[in-house]
Write a protein that holds these residues in place. Structure first.
Motif, PDB file in Angstrom:
ATOM      1  N   ASN A 131      41.025  50.629 -43.875  1.00 53.14           N
ATOM      2  CA  ASN A 131      41.157  50.038 -43.441  1.00 53.14           C
ATOM      3  C   ASN A 131      42.916  49.440 -42.683  1.00 53.14           C
ATOM      4  OD1 ASN A 131      38.791  48.706 -44.031  1.00 53.14           O
ATOM      5  ND2 ASN A 131      39.795  48.073 -46.370  1.00 53.14           N
ATOM      6  N   PHE A 132      43.557  50.392 -42.224  1.00 46.33           N
ATOM      7  CA  PHE A 132      45.072  50.529 -41.758  1.00 46.33           C
ATOM      8  C   PHE A 132      44.715  49.835 -40.853  1.00 46.33           C
ATOM      9  CE2 PHE A 132      47.797  52.627 -39.041  1.00 46.33           C
ATOM     10  CZ  PHE A 132      49.298  52.148 -39.552  1.00 46.33           C
ATOM     11  N   LYS A 133      44.317  49.788 -39.646  1.00 40.38           N
ATOM     12  CA  LYS A 133      44.037  48.713 -38.388  1.00 40.38           C
ATOM     13  C   LYS A 133      44.852  47.224 -39.311  1.00 40.38           C
ATOM     14  CE  LYS A 133      41.634  50.881 -35.287  1.00 40.38           C
ATOM     15  NZ  LYS A 133      40.283  51.190 -34.459  1.00 40.38           N
ATOM     16  N   ASN A 134      44.162  46.978 -41.029  1.00 39.53           N
ATOM     17  CA  ASN A 134      44.363  45.311 -41.395  1.00 39.53           C
ATOM     18  C   ASN A 134      46.154  45.497 -41.138  1.00 39.53           C
ATOM     19  OD1 ASN A 134      42.002  44.643 -41.342  1.00 39.53           O
ATOM     20  ND2 ASN A 134      41.311  45.602 -43.772  1.00 39.53           N
ATOM     21  N   LEU A 135      46.636  46.261 -41.163  1.00 39.43           N
ATOM     22  CA  LEU A 135      48.058  46.969 -41.835  1.00 39.43           C
ATOM     23  C   LEU A 135      48.832  46.056 -40.522  1.00 39.43           C
ATOM     24  CD1 LEU A 135      50.963  47.070 -43.051  1.00 39.43           C
ATOM     25  CD2 LEU A 135      49.944  49.660 -42.022  1.00 39.43           C
ATOM     26  N   ASN A 136      47.956  46.738 -39.389  1.00 41.86           N
ATOM     27  CA  ASN A 136      49.158  46.546 -38.072  1.00 41.86           C
ATOM     28  C   ASN A 136      48.250  45.318 -37.806  1.00 41.86           C
ATOM     29  OD1 ASN A 136      49.873  48.865 -37.207  1.00 41.86           O
ATOM     30  ND2 ASN A 136      47.536  50.280 -36.292  1.00 41.86           N
ATOM     31  N   GLU A 137      47.430  44.709 -38.394  1.00 41.33           N
ATOM     32  CA  GLU A 137      47.117  43.270 -37.363  1.00 41.33           C
ATOM     33  C   GLU A 137      48.017  41.897 -38.349  1.00 41.33           C
ATOM     34  OE1 GLU A 137      45.833  41.947 -34.866  1.00 41.33           O
ATOM     35  OE2 GLU A 137      44.498  44.458 -34.482  1.00 41.33           O
ATOM     36  N   VAL A 138      48.158  42.620 -39.312  1.00 41.74           N
ATOM     37  CA  VAL A 138      49.117  41.903 -40.337  1.00 41.74           C
ATOM     38  C   VAL A 138      50.524  41.849 -39.844  1.00 41.74           C
ATOM     39  CG1 VAL A 138      48.991  40.916 -42.468  1.00 41.74           C
ATOM     40  CG2 VAL A 138      47.314  41.292 -41.814  1.00 41.74           C
ATOM     41  N   LEU A 139      50.729  42.625 -40.036  1.00 41.22           N
ATOM     42  CA  LEU A 139      52.130  43.159 -39.875  1.00 41.22           C
ATOM     43  C   LEU A 139      53.013  43.214 -38.551  1.00 41.22           C
ATOM     44  CD1 LEU A 139      53.156  44.870 -43.536  1.00 41.22           C
ATOM     45  CD2 LEU A 139      53.043  42.561 -42.749  1.00 41.22           C
ATOM     46  N   GLY A 140      51.941  44.093 -37.609  1.00 39.57           N
ATOM     47  CA  GLY A 140      52.606  44.105 -36.776  1.00 39.57           C
ATOM     48  C   GLY A 140      52.131  45.890 -36.543  1.00 39.57           C
ATOM     49  N   HIS A 141      52.203  46.215 -35.163  1.00 37.58           N
ATOM     50  CA  HIS A 141      52.072  47.608 -35.405  1.00 37.58           C
ATOM     51  C   HIS A 141      53.539  48.871 -35.408  1.00 37.58           C
ATOM     52  CE1 HIS A 141      47.959  47.773 -32.803  1.00 37.58           C
ATOM     53  NE2 HIS A 141      48.766  46.613 -32.362  1.00 37.58           N
ATOM     54  N   ALA A 142      54.716  47.636 -35.282  1.00 35.36           N
ATOM     55  CA  ALA A 142      56.114  48.570 -35.400  1.00 35.36           C
ATOM     56  C   ALA A 142      55.601  48.820 -36.917  1.00 35.36           C
ATOM     57  CB  ALA A 142      57.207  48.291 -35.239  1.00 35.36           C
ATOM     58  N   TYR A 143      55.180  48.252 -38.022  1.00 29.54           N
ATOM     59  CA  TYR A 143      55.401  48.762 -39.789  1.00 29.54           C
ATOM     60  C   TYR A 143      54.430  49.944 -39.746  1.00 29.54           C
ATOM     61  CZ  TYR A 143      57.347  43.937 -40.843  1.00 29.54           C
ATOM     62  OH  TYR A 143      58.642  43.248 -40.517  1.00 29.54           O
ATOM     63  N   GLY A 144      53.402  49.920 -38.679  1.00 35.94           N
ATOM     64  CA  GLY A 144      51.955  50.643 -39.094  1.00 35.94           C
ATOM     65  C   GLY A 144      53.026  51.995 -38.150  1.00 35.94           C
ATOM     66  N   ASP A 145      53.731  51.901 -37.218  1.00 35.51           N
ATOM     67  CA  ASP A 145      54.232  53.194 -36.903  1.00 35.51           C
ATOM     68  C   ASP A 145      55.261  53.786 -38.230  1.00 35.51           C
ATOM     69  OD1 ASP A 145      52.671  53.124 -34.439  1.00 35.51           O
ATOM     70  OD2 ASP A 145      54.508  52.178 -33.056  1.00 35.51           O
ATOM     71  N   GLU A 146      55.891  52.781 -38.249  1.00 33.46           N
ATOM     72  CA  GLU A 146      56.464  53.172 -39.352  1.00 33.46           C
ATOM     73  C   GLU A 146      56.551  53.846 -40.611  1.00 33.46           C
ATOM     74  OE1 GLU A 146      60.528  51.140 -42.488  1.00 33.46           O
ATOM     75  OE2 GLU A 146      60.144  50.142 -40.495  1.00 33.46           O
ATOM     76  N   PHE A 147      54.983  53.409 -41.452  1.00 35.51           N
ATOM     77  CA  PHE A 147      55.038  53.833 -42.220  1.00 35.51           C
ATOM     78  C   PHE A 147      53.849  55.670 -41.997  1.00 35.51           C
ATOM     79  CE2 PHE A 147      50.328  55.300 -43.656  1.00 35.51           C
ATOM     80  CZ  PHE A 147      51.228  55.203 -45.247  1.00 35.51           C
ATOM     81  N   LEU A 148      53.550  55.173 -41.095  1.00 39.93           N
ATOM     82  CA  LEU A 148      52.537  57.117 -40.354  1.00 39.93           C
ATOM     83  C   LEU A 148      54.055  57.665 -40.145  1.00 39.93           C
ATOM     84  CD1 LEU A 148      50.336  55.829 -37.798  1.00 39.93           C
ATOM     85  CD2 LEU A 148      50.171  56.285 -40.060  1.00 39.93           C
ATOM     86  N   LYS A 149      55.101  57.399 -39.588  1.00 36.39           N
ATOM     87  CA  LYS A 149      56.836  58.672 -39.320  1.00 36.39           C
ATOM     88  C   LYS A 149      56.330  58.902 -41.029  1.00 36.39           C
ATOM     89  CE  LYS A 149      58.837  56.352 -37.184  1.00 36.39           C
ATOM     90  NZ  LYS A 149      59.794  55.827 -36.128  1.00 36.39           N
ATOM     91  N   SER A 150      57.338  57.635 -42.259  1.00 39.32           N
ATOM     92  CA  SER A 150      57.575  58.051 -43.052  1.00 39.32           C
ATOM     93  C   SER A 150      56.162  59.380 -44.263  1.00 39.32           C
ATOM     94  CB  SER A 150      57.322  56.736 -43.764  1.00 39.32           C
ATOM     95  OG  SER A 150      57.962  57.112 -45.735  1.00 39.32           O
ATOM     96  N   TYR A 151      55.081  58.814 -43.926  1.00 42.71           N
ATOM     97  CA  TYR A 151      53.930  59.292 -44.432  1.00 42.71           C
ATOM     98  C   TYR A 151      53.445  61.147 -44.386  1.00 42.71           C
ATOM     99  CZ  TYR A 151      49.585  60.386 -46.616  1.00 42.71           C
ATOM    100  OH  TYR A 151      48.451  61.201 -46.908  1.00 42.71           O
ATOM    101  N   ALA A 152      53.853  61.017 -42.879  1.00 35.66           N
ATOM    102  CA  ALA A 152      54.477  62.137 -42.375  1.00 35.66           C
ATOM    103  C   ALA A 152      55.392  63.031 -42.732  1.00 35.66           C
ATOM    104  CB  ALA A 152      54.164  61.995 -40.489  1.00 35.66           C
ATOM    105  N   MET A 153      56.048  62.667 -43.075  1.00 37.26           N
ATOM    106  CA  MET A 153      57.422  63.247 -43.349  1.00 37.26           C
ATOM    107  C   MET A 153      56.956  64.008 -45.090  1.00 37.26           C
ATOM    108  SD  MET A 153      61.587  62.226 -43.613  1.00 37.26           S
ATOM    109  CE  MET A 153      61.395  62.075 -41.514  1.00 37.26           C
ATOM    110  N   THR A 154      57.033  62.827 -46.150  1.00 38.52           N
ATOM    111  CA  THR A 154      56.067  63.324 -46.703  1.00 38.52           C
ATOM    112  C   THR A 154      55.656  64.255 -47.597  1.00 38.52           C
ATOM    113  OG1 THR A 154      57.348  60.368 -47.738  1.00 38.52           O
ATOM    114  CG2 THR A 154      55.360  61.650 -49.167  1.00 38.52           C
ATOM    115  N   ILE A 155      54.622  64.068 -46.705  1.00 34.88           N
ATOM    116  CA  ILE A 155      53.528  64.745 -46.830  1.00 34.88           C
ATOM    117  C   ILE A 155      53.924  66.211 -46.597  1.00 34.88           C
ATOM    118  CG2 ILE A 155      51.361  63.428 -47.203  1.00 34.88           C
ATOM    119  CD1 ILE A 155      50.378  64.338 -43.890  1.00 34.88           C
TER     120      ILE A 155
END
Length: 679
Positions: A302-326
Motif C-alpha cells: 500500500n505504498f501508493k496510499n502514502l503518495n496519495e495522502v502525503l504527496g509524491h515528494a514524501y514518498g520519494d524522500e522515504f524511498l531515498k532514506s530507505y535505500a540508504m538505510t538498507i
C-alpha cells in the motif's frame, strides 16, 4: 645559372684589370725612355764624333767639310732613330688601342649583359620580395592557427620536455607560458601508475599504431581537464631534430555527459542505487561463474496510499532514506531499485537459513518508525525469494520465479515472505489457461450481464440496477470473480469493461430510457487509467442516444490508488459528459476521506463488511451512521451493499441511508427477469 654568370663576370673583371694594370703603365713610361735614348745618343755623338772624325780626317779643311757632313748624318741618323722609336711606340699604341677597342666591345657586351642581369636580378628581387611577403603572411597564418585554434597544440621533446604551447592551452589551464615551457610532460599530464614515457613515444613513432590517447591535464587551480590527444612525430627542417606535436581536444564536458548518461542508464536517479539493467548484467555474470545466489524481490504494501495522502515528494524522500538505510545495513549484499516502490536484494549465497535471517532483518528494519518531514510512517513490505541454482539456471527463469514468489506473498496478506516453490508453476499455468478462456469467451460472446436491483430503503421501490458480469461458458473450474481477477492482471479487463459498457448502454436504451432509473456500471482500475476510455464512451453515446445522467460509473478506492491524477482527470471528463460517479466499497481503505475531498462523487456505497455488523454491539453502527451523516453533509447519496437481513434494512433506513442492495432485497438476475420484476 646566376652562379655561372657571376663566375664569368668575375673572370672578365680580373682579366681586364690585369691588362689595364700592365700595358697602360708601359705606355705611360715610354716618352721618358725615348728622350733618355735621344739624350744618351746626343751626348755620345757630341763626345765621340769629333774625336773619331779627327782620327779619320786629319786634314783641317776636310775636317770642316766633314763636320757639315757629320751634322747632316747626325740629323739623318737621329731621324731614323726617332722614326724607329716612334714607330715602335706607335705599334705599341696601335696594339693597345686595338686591344682597348676589343675590350671596349667586350665591355659593351658585358655592360649589356650586366644590364640584363641587373634587370633579371631586379625581377628576381621583386619576386623574392613577393615570396618573402607570402612566406611572412603564411607564417602569420600558421601562427594564428597555432595561437587561436580551439585545439590544444603542445610541442615537446622525445625526452618529455615541453618546448611550446598555444594560446588555447593557456586559456584552458590558466597557466602562463613561462610556467609551462621547460616543464616535464609527465608533470603536466595525469597518467596511470606504471605508465612508461618511452613506450608512449615509441608508439607515436610507429605510424602503423593508432596514436590517439586520452589523458587529463592539470590546471593551475589544481583541477583537471580531460583531453583527447592525437600525437605526431615531426622533424625540424632547420635543425633536423624530431619533436612530438600533440593536438588535444577538450572532452571534459562530453565525459561529464557520458558519466551522467551512464548514471541514467545504470543507476536509479532517485535513490542512486543500481538499476535493473545492472541487475541483469551482474546476475548474468554470477550465473556464468556458477556463483550461488539468493534473490529477494521486495515490494511495499500500500505504498501508493502514502503518495496519495502525503504527496509524491514524501514518498520519494522515504524511498531515498530507505535505500540508504538498507545499503548501509546490508553492506555485503547488492541492492537494486527495480521500479517504483520495488527493490531487488541479492546475496551471494544460497544458504536458506541465512536467507530467512536476512528476511527477518529486512522486515525489522522496514517496520521501524520513519519520520518524513515531521510525519511518522510505519511501512510494511512483501518479499518473494528465489535461489540459484536450486530454483533455476538462467536470469529470466530466476526473475520469473521471484515475481511468482512475491505474488504469492501479496496473496497471503501484508508483511509476508514467500520462498519460491515449484508448485507455483501450476498457478502460472492456470493463469495462462484462464487468460486463454477470457480470449475465447470474448470472441464467442459468451459473457452476459445480470442486473441486481437497487432499492429506495424508505419506499422499497426499485431506484435502479447494478450491471454485473456473468459468463455462459461450459467451463466450471473458474468462477467469474477469478476470471475478473486474472483479467485485471493480464490487462484483458479493458476489453471486458468495454463490452460491459456497450451492453449496459444497449440495455438502457432498449428498456430504461423512458424511466428515471439509474444503471450502475463498474469501472476497473486499468479502464479508469485508459486515455481512450472517454472517447470510446462518447462514441457509444452517439450510437445509442442515451441520457448520460441515467448511468452511474462505480470506481473503487483501489482503482484510484493506481494513478490518482489520471483517474481524477478521467472522472472529471465523465462528469462533464453528464455521468454520475459512485465510490464503491467505501471504508475499506484509509484514504477514503482524502478521495471525498478531491473527487466529485454523486454517491457512496458502504462496504458489506460494515453492513454485516451494523446491528451488532460495538462501534460499527456508529461508523455507518457517521458515514451516512458525512455523505449527507457533502450532498452525496448513500447505498448500502450486501443487505442480507430485514433488520439490517430497517436499521439502515433509520440511520438515513438512501438506498440498498443485497440478497435479502433481490439477487442479481438476467435481463428478462429484471424486466419482469419492473413489470
Amino acid at each position: 645559372m646566376d652562379k655561372q654568370k657571376n663566375e664569368e663576370r668575375q673572370k672578365f673583371i680580373e682579366k681586364y684589370n690585369y691588362k689595364l694594370d700592365n700595358q697602360p703603365q708601359n705606355l705611360r713610361n715610354n716618352p721618358w725612355k725615348t728622350i733618355l735614348i735621344y739624350i744618351l745618343f746626343g751626348f755620345s755623338w757630341i763626345l765621340f764624333s769629333d774625336k773619331i772624325l779627327g782620327v779619320l780626317v786629319p786634314d783641317p779643311d776636310q775636317f770642316a767639310s766633314f763636320q757639315t757632313y757629320k751634322g747632316w748624318f747626325y740629323v739623318l741618323l737621329t731621324s731614323v732613330l726617332l722614326y724607329l722609336i716612334i714607330r715602335m711606340d706607335n705599334r705599341t699604341v696601335y696594339s693597345l688601342t686595338k686591344s682597348i677597342s676589343q675590350k671596349n666591345q667586350e665591355l659593351i657586351g658585358f655592360s649589356e649583359e650586366m644590364i640584363a642581369i641587373e634587370e633579371e636580378l631586379k625581377d628576381n628581387l621583386e619576386a623574392l620580395n613577393l615570396s618573402m611577403k607570402a612566406v611572412e603572411a603564411h607564417q602569420k597564418y600558421i601562427e594564428d592557427i597555432f595561437n587561436y585554434a580551439n585545439t590544444i597544440i603542445l610541442i615537446w621533446t622525445q625526452e618529455g620536455i615541453v618546448l611550446d604551447v598555444n594560446q588555447y592551452f593557456l586559456e584552458l589551464t590558466h597557466f602562463e607560458k613561462k610556467d609551462v615551457i621547460g616543464m616535464k610532460w609527465l608533470d603536466l599530464v595525469n597518467v596511470d601508475i606504471g605508465f612508461k614515457l618511452g613506450n608512449h613515444v615509441n608508439s607515436i613513432k610507429n605510424p602503423s599504431k593508432k596514436s590517439n590517447s586520452e589523458f587529463a591535464i592539470n590546471t593551475k587551480e589544481q583541477g583537471e581537464k580531460i583531453i583527447l590527444w592525437s600525437d605526431k612525430m615531426l622533424k625540424d627542417p632547420v635543425s633536423g631534430k624530431e619533436y612530438i606535436v600533440s593536438f588535444g581536444i577538450d572532452i571534459t564536458t562530453e565525459k561529464e555527459r557520458e558519466r551522467e548518461i551512464h548514471e541514467l542508464a545504470f543507476s536509479d536517479k532517485l535513490t542512486g542505487l543500481k538499476n535493473r539493467t545492472v541487475f541483469e548484467q551482474e546476475m548474468t555474470n554470477w550465473i556464468d561463474k556458477k556463483q550461488p545466489l539468493t534473490i529477494f524481490y521486495i515490494d511495499f504494501d500500500n505504498f501508493k496510499n502514502l503518495n496519495e495522502v502525503l504527496g509524491h515528494a514524501y514518498g520519494d524522500e522515504f524511498l531515498k532514506s530507505y535505500a540508504m538505510t538498507i545499503t548501509d545495513k546490508f553492506s555485503s549484499a547488492h541492492v537494486y531499485r527495480w521500479s517504483g516502490d520495488e527493490f531487488v536484494f541479492v546475496q551471494e549465497s544460497d544458504d536458506e537459513k541465512y536467507a530467512i535471517d536476512i528476511v527477518d532483518q529486512l522486515m525489522k528494519v522496514t517496520r521501524q518508525k520513519w519520520t518524513i518531514s515531521d510525519i511518522e510512517y510505519y511501512p510494511a513490505i512483501s518479499v518473494g525469494v528465489t535461489q540459484y541454482p536450486k530454483d533455476g539456471d538462467d536470469f529470466s527463469e530466476l526473475l520469473k520465479n521471484a515475481e511468482m514468489a512475491l505474488y504469492k506473498a501479496k496473496e497471503a496478506g501484508k508483511q509476508q515472505c514467500k520462498f519460491y516453490e515449484h508448485s507455483f508453476q501450476s498457478d502460472v499455468q492456470k493463469l495462462i489457461k484462464v487468460e486463454s478462456i477470457i480470449n475465447k469467451t470474448l470472441q464467442a460472446k459468451e459473457f452476459e450481464l445480470h442486473y441486481q436491483p437497487v432499492f429506495d430503503l424508505k419506499l422499497r421501490d426499485i431506484s435502479g440496477f447494478e450491471a454485473l458480469l456473468r459468463w455462459k461458458s461450459s467451463e466450471q473450474t473458474v468462477s467469474t470473480g477469478e476470471l475478473i481477477s486474472v483479467a485485471e492482471k493480464t490487462g484483458q479487463i479493458i476489453d471486458i469493461d468495454r463490452w460491459v459498457i456497450d451492453e449496459a448502454f444497449r440495455f438502457l436504451k432498449a428498456n430504461l430510457a423512458h424511466t428515471s432509473l439509474v444503471l450502475a456500471v463498474n469501472l476497473s482500475a486499468k479502464s479508469l487509467m485508459s486515455t481512450k476510455l472517454v472517447s470510446y464512451i462518447e462514441g457509444l453515446i452517439e450510437t445509442y442516444k442515451i441520457m448520460p445522467s441515467q448511468i452511474e460509473f462505480e470506481v473503487t478506492e483501489h482503482s484510484l490508488i493506481e494513478n490518482f491524477d489520471l483517474s481524477l482527470k478521467v472522472i472529471n471528463e465523465l462528469k462533464e459528459l453528464g455521468f454520475k460517479i459512485a465510490l464503491d466499497d467505501f471504508g475499506t481503505q484509509f484514504s477514503s476521506l482524502n478521495y471525498l475531498s478531491k473527487i466529485p462523487f454523486n454517491s457512496l456505497k458502504i462496504d458489506k463488511s460494515y453492513i454485516d455488523r451494523v446491528n451488532l454491539p460495538g462501534k460499527d453502527q456508529v461508523i455507518v451512521e457517521q458515514i451516512i451523516h458525512l455523505a449527507s453533509k457533502l450532498g452525496l447519496k448513500t447505498v448500502a451493499e450486501g443487505i442480507e437481513e430485514e433488520n439490517q434494512a430497517i436499521t439502515l433506513e433509520s440511520l438515513g441511508c438512501n438506498s440498498g442492495q443485497g440478497y435479502h432485497l433481490a439477487r442479481p438476475m438476467s435481463a428478462e427477469m429484471a424486466l419482469k420484476l419492473l413489470d
